[in-house]
Design an enzyme around this catalytic site. Sequence first.
Site, mmCIF file in Angstrom:
data_model
loop_
_atom_site.group_PDB
_atom_site.id
_atom_site.type_symbol
_atom_site.label_atom_id
_atom_site.label_comp_id
_atom_site.label_asym_id
_atom_site.label_seq_id
_atom_site.Cartn_x
_atom_site.Cartn_y
_atom_site.Cartn_z
ATOM 1 N N GLU A 62 0.920 -1.343 0.109
ATOM 2 C CA GLU A 62 0.049 -0.058 0.165
ATOM 3 C C GLU A 62 0.981 1.326 0.066
ATOM 4 O OE1 GLU A 62 -2.120 -3.489 1.376
ATOM 5 O OE2 GLU A 62 -0.547 -2.579 1.899
ATOM 6 N N ARG A 270 8.392 -13.671 -0.840
ATOM 7 C CA ARG A 270 7.714 -12.888 -0.468
ATOM 8 C C ARG A 270 7.633 -12.287 0.908
ATOM 9 N NH1 ARG A 270 4.363 -8.779 -2.859
ATOM 10 N NH2 ARG A 270 2.551 -8.367 -1.456
ATOM 11 N N MET A 312 15.007 -5.776 1.438
ATOM 12 C CA MET A 312 13.722 -4.901 1.394
ATOM 13 C C MET A 312 13.680 -3.761 0.228
ATOM 14 S SD MET A 312 11.951 -6.855 3.164
ATOM 15 C CE MET A 312 10.443 -5.904 3.435
ATOM 16 N N GLY A 313 12.539 -3.729 -0.300
ATOM 17 C CA GLY A 313 12.475 -2.533 -1.269
ATOM 18 C C GLY A 313 13.265 -2.427 -2.584
ATOM 19 N N ASN A 340 0.989 -8.749 -8.376
ATOM 20 C CA ASN A 340 0.881 -7.660 -9.081
ATOM 21 C C ASN A 340 2.006 -7.699 -10.381
ATOM 22 O OD1 ASN A 340 0.076 -5.628 -10.685
ATOM 23 N ND2 ASN A 340 0.143 -4.046 -8.929
ATOM 24 N N LEU A 342 2.157 -5.590 -12.856
ATOM 25 C CA LEU A 342 2.594 -4.244 -13.441
ATOM 26 C C LEU A 342 3.729 -3.877 -13.528
ATOM 27 C CD1 LEU A 342 -0.726 -2.457 -12.339
ATOM 28 C CD2 LEU A 342 -0.221 -3.395 -14.449
ATOM 29 N N GLU A 343 4.560 -4.212 -12.024
ATOM 30 C CA GLU A 343 6.062 -3.587 -11.988
ATOM 31 C C GLU A 343 6.894 -4.331 -13.184
ATOM 32 O OE1 GLU A 343 7.707 -3.782 -8.408
ATOM 33 O OE2 GLU A 343 7.159 -1.610 -8.004
#
Length: 443
Positions: A62, A270, A312-313, A340, A342-343
């Site tokens: 989010e 994940r 992370m990230g 997702n 989309l990336e």
Amino acid sequence: MLSRTLYTTLLYATSPLIFSLLLKTKKGKPPVGDRWKEFVGITPELVQTQQPIWIHAVSVGEVIAATPIIKALQQQYPELPLLITTTTSTGAERVVALPGNIEHRYFPADYPCAVKQFISRMQPSLCLIMETELWPNMLTICKDESIPTIVVNARLSEKSQHKYLRFKSLFSAPLQTLTHILCQDENDQRRFKTLGLNQAQLSVSGTVKFDIQFSDSIINNGLSLRQQLGQQRPVVIASSTHKGEDEIVLAAFENVKKQHPNAVLILVPRHPERFDNVTDLCSAKFPETQRRSQATTTDDLSNVDVYVGDSMGEMPVLLAASDICFMGGSLIGDKVGGHNLLEPAALSKACITGPSYFNFADVTAQLLNCEGVAVVNDAQELANKINTLISQPEMAVTMGKQAKQVVEKNKGALDKIMHTLTHYIDQNIIQRSDQTAKQNNIK
């Protein structure tokens, strides 16, 4: 039927369980530490004295979705401070890394006393909720305090719709307090209507997730990693894998290595608490396994078979270094429902998914329609598809281009969202500030 009074009573009764879950330290995740008090509304005062725009984003996903909106708000209203709340420590970590006039606090549990104390200390002028994080007491108290509440990038799956309908007596009144809901698509809008919301509360903006922008540093870091792994080596990434899925991916990759011995797999679990176990799984099959957290930017990775993304990230960086992307959460039945795409699509990567992608059905359907993604059912089909794409690189390039076109075609949600937010910000914040300033001058 569950009323709000009974709901609140149950919340208090189950407090030990709730806080054991909120405060449980998980391996690979930053601890909450002394900030646990924020979950009960004991929140440190903000550095900024001006009333902030409050954005609630549950966790990392989010926060990522909110980032384009945050940047747009900073650009259009640089004088307005932003308060970002999350429920998870990983989400908090992501917020802290954002630049600009931003402060982070943990979102209080939905106890009336905690929410009231939080709002009293923070004094938000406007509340933006990312996706669909709707808490009955929080919504009711925002209404009582005259805080406009807008749901952005709102999603409502059929499963969630049935849940809300089942507890209609609990959610009916709180949902009516919402100022506006910006839905991702018409199906979401239709499902929200069944919950009793009126048309004036609803509009369709599309999903801001299509408005993806990657900085030059992300792209350059991805290219640098690719150089370390080997410019001529085919690179496959398995993104956001879940327990039970890593074994499937590794079995497929064993098959791939028979046809393409120079191929390299980037495997990204994940959940951080699984990094160690997944690394052990990889090392058992491929001794030349390297963890990103243990590698430097100057290491020679040309002999590495499996590169575990345990930072992370950095998913965009790892995607930018790859040719082909398998999206996890899609090969273990209906437990997850995919993630997702989309990336990787925005980075023009050939995409592969398992058959379970119901959480992103609309996006995946669009990618399927333009042949920007392939669906596989097991390890053998996954291996066959990867082998085909490596053997026919022009096919992989074409798939990537077609996936990117879906992203480009759907851009524009951010403009629609900002048009709506600007209306409420100008009406509820800017005008009020101007009136206050005039009253002070008269005095």
